[in-house]
Design a protein around this motif. Structure first.
Motif, PDB file in Angstrom:
ATOM      1  N   SER A  84      44.256  42.831  42.837  1.00  0.00           N
ATOM      2  CA  SER A  84      45.466  42.875  43.649  1.00  0.00           C
ATOM      3  C   SER A  84      46.668  42.992  42.724  1.00  0.00           C
ATOM      4  O   SER A  84      46.820  42.202  41.787  1.00  0.00           O
ATOM      5  CB  SER A  84      45.590  41.607  44.504  1.00  0.00           C
ATOM      6  N   ALA A  85      47.539  43.955  43.006  1.00  0.00           N
ATOM      7  CA  ALA A  85      48.709  44.145  42.151  1.00  0.00           C
ATOM      8  C   ALA A  85      49.685  42.983  42.240  1.00  0.00           C
ATOM      9  O   ALA A  85      50.558  42.836  41.381  1.00  0.00           O
ATOM     10  CB  ALA A  85      49.415  45.454  42.537  1.00  0.00           C
ATOM     11  N   ASP A  86      49.536  42.141  43.263  1.00  0.00           N
ATOM     12  CA  ASP A  86      50.422  40.981  43.422  1.00  0.00           C
ATOM     13  C   ASP A  86      49.859  39.724  42.766  1.00  0.00           C
ATOM     14  O   ASP A  86      50.464  38.655  42.871  1.00  0.00           O
ATOM     15  CB  ASP A  86      50.655  40.697  44.909  1.00  0.00           C
ATOM     16  N   ASP A  87      48.713  39.842  42.098  1.00  0.00           N
ATOM     17  CA  ASP A  87      48.036  38.645  41.595  1.00  0.00           C
ATOM     18  C   ASP A  87      47.510  38.866  40.176  1.00  0.00           C
ATOM     19  O   ASP A  87      46.381  38.516  39.862  1.00  0.00           O
ATOM     20  CB  ASP A  87      46.878  38.301  42.553  1.00  0.00           C
ATOM     21  N   VAL A  88      48.346  39.457  39.329  1.00  0.00           N
ATOM     22  CA  VAL A  88      47.892  39.847  37.994  1.00  0.00           C
ATOM     23  C   VAL A  88      47.551  38.638  37.136  1.00  0.00           C
ATOM     24  O   VAL A  88      46.484  38.572  36.516  1.00  0.00           O
ATOM     25  CB  VAL A  88      48.965  40.708  37.294  1.00  0.00           C
ATOM     26  N   ARG A  89      48.430  37.655  37.073  1.00  0.00           N
ATOM     27  CA  ARG A  89      48.270  36.561  36.103  1.00  0.00           C
ATOM     28  C   ARG A  89      47.065  35.680  36.394  1.00  0.00           C
ATOM     29  O   ARG A  89      46.315  35.320  35.482  1.00  0.00           O
ATOM     30  CB  ARG A  89      49.558  35.740  36.017  1.00  0.00           C
ATOM     31  N   SER A  90      46.844  35.328  37.642  1.00  0.00           N
ATOM     32  CA  SER A  90      45.671  34.493  37.928  1.00  0.00           C
ATOM     33  C   SER A  90      44.381  35.298  37.769  1.00  0.00           C
ATOM     34  O   SER A  90      43.369  34.782  37.293  1.00  0.00           O
ATOM     35  CB  SER A  90      45.770  33.887  39.326  1.00  0.00           C
ATOM     36  N   GLU A  91      44.409  36.590  38.148  1.00  0.00           N
ATOM     37  CA  GLU A  91      43.211  37.426  38.013  1.00  0.00           C
ATOM     38  C   GLU A  91      42.775  37.534  36.556  1.00  0.00           C
ATOM     39  O   GLU A  91      41.597  37.364  36.223  1.00  0.00           O
ATOM     40  CB  GLU A  91      43.477  38.824  38.588  1.00  0.00           C
TER      41      GLU A  91
END
Length: 314
Positions: A84-91
């Motif tokens: 998800s492009a909105d969830d880069v850091r946790s991914e």
């Protein structure tokens, strides 16, 4: 300026109708950012296999190939990572659990890219609306909702050098499921679109700084088939590795997608049933590996039309 804009809109309409995609230049996303994105992706895929496998694909996201690839017999010569492009850091904590400089650089670049591409995607959607004949003054509530709620997913592809490219495929032929996809590709050609009438595979030129735009199945439905989704694939190269970054745009998973009234030409009727992205994916997955199209399964039948016209029926 007006004439130039009108020419660009006419070119978008023609390309969307005839090809299902086009190359976008002069889009405003900085070239140096595109270069940094490619460098970071190459660094990610250069990591040891055990580090990448910490983020093994599950629930649609992570490291690995999309499930539909398993429906094809030909060897897929590629690595991929979907998120998800909105969830880069946790991914990407799954890759770099302890953080660090590499993690921060990667996330910073991906978030900057997402910000630029998100802004660009709204401009592209507005271009599509104008190409359909929907002016800014006539964009209704549904069109505005689509523009403001599009979801974004990114998929990173690495196609290594292949010793026998004729025996392998970078990515199998497929259509995208959402509205449309913006694709960054390195300067090694490999993306191919299936051209209709007569059918033939055409390689998309690798133009410095250009982004490919590919129309997806839900946009095909939204435009009542005026702008058609396109079958595309990736081929591999014996001498050069290749990187691509599809940036997928689509509706929220539970938004009903149906032909826009403004997109239906005079004398025509809606050709497709209303469907959510979730419902569409169920149909699509049933069609994998079969000589059938998910879009064909969603066409309004003559019986359904007759039922709508029958007096006293609700």
């Amino acid at each position: 300026m007006g004439d130039a804009t009108d020419c660009a809109i006419a070119a978008v309409a023609r390309s969307a109708q005839e090809w299902g995609g086009f190359l976008l230049v002069g889009h405003g996303v900085p070239m140096e950012l595109l270069t940094r994105v490619e460098e970071q992706i190459k660094g990610l895929f250069a990591l040891p296999a055990l580090e990448k496998e910490r983020a093994a694909r599950g629930g649609g996201y992570g490291y690995g190939v999309p499930p539909y690839i398993l429906s094809f017999s030909k060897l897929m010569w590629s690595e991929g990572y979907t998120f998800s492009a909105d969830d880069v850091r946790s991914e990407f904590r799954r890759i770099w659990p302890n953080g660090g400089d590499d993690y921060m650089r990667f996330c910073d670049v991906m978030e900057e890219f997402h910000k630029e591409m998100r802004a660009l995607s709204k401009k592209v959607l507005d271009m599509f609306y104008k190409a359909l004949g929907i002016s800014a003054d006539h964009i209704g509530e549904v069109e505005s909702q689509i523009r403001d709620t599009m979801t974004t997913t990114m998929h990173l592809n690495m196609y290594p050098k292949c010793p026998e490219p004729e025996r392998a495929m970078g990515l199998a032929p497929h259509t995208d499921s959402g509205f449309f996809t913006l694709i960054l590709q390195s300067l090694v050609p490999g993306l191919q679109l299936l051209r209709r009438g007569p059918e033939r595979w055409v390689t998309v030129p690798a133009v410095p700084g250009a982004l490919a735009v590919v129309i997806g199945d839900l946009f095909h439905i939204l435009t009542n088939g005026r702008f058609h989704s396109v079958l595309h694939r990736a081929i591999v190269n014996q001498d050069h590795e290749r990187v691509s970054v599809p940036y997928f745009l689509g509706p929220p998973k539970d938004m009903k997608v149906a032909p826009l009234p403004a997109a239906i030409l005079p004398g025509r009727k809606a050709e497709f049933r209303s469907v959510t992205w979730r419902e569409y994916m169920v149909v699509r997955e049933k069609m994998f590996g079969k000589d059938a199209s998910a879009l064909a399964m969603l066409r309004v039948t003559e019986d359904e039309r007759d039922a709508e016209l029958a007096p006293g029926m609700n």
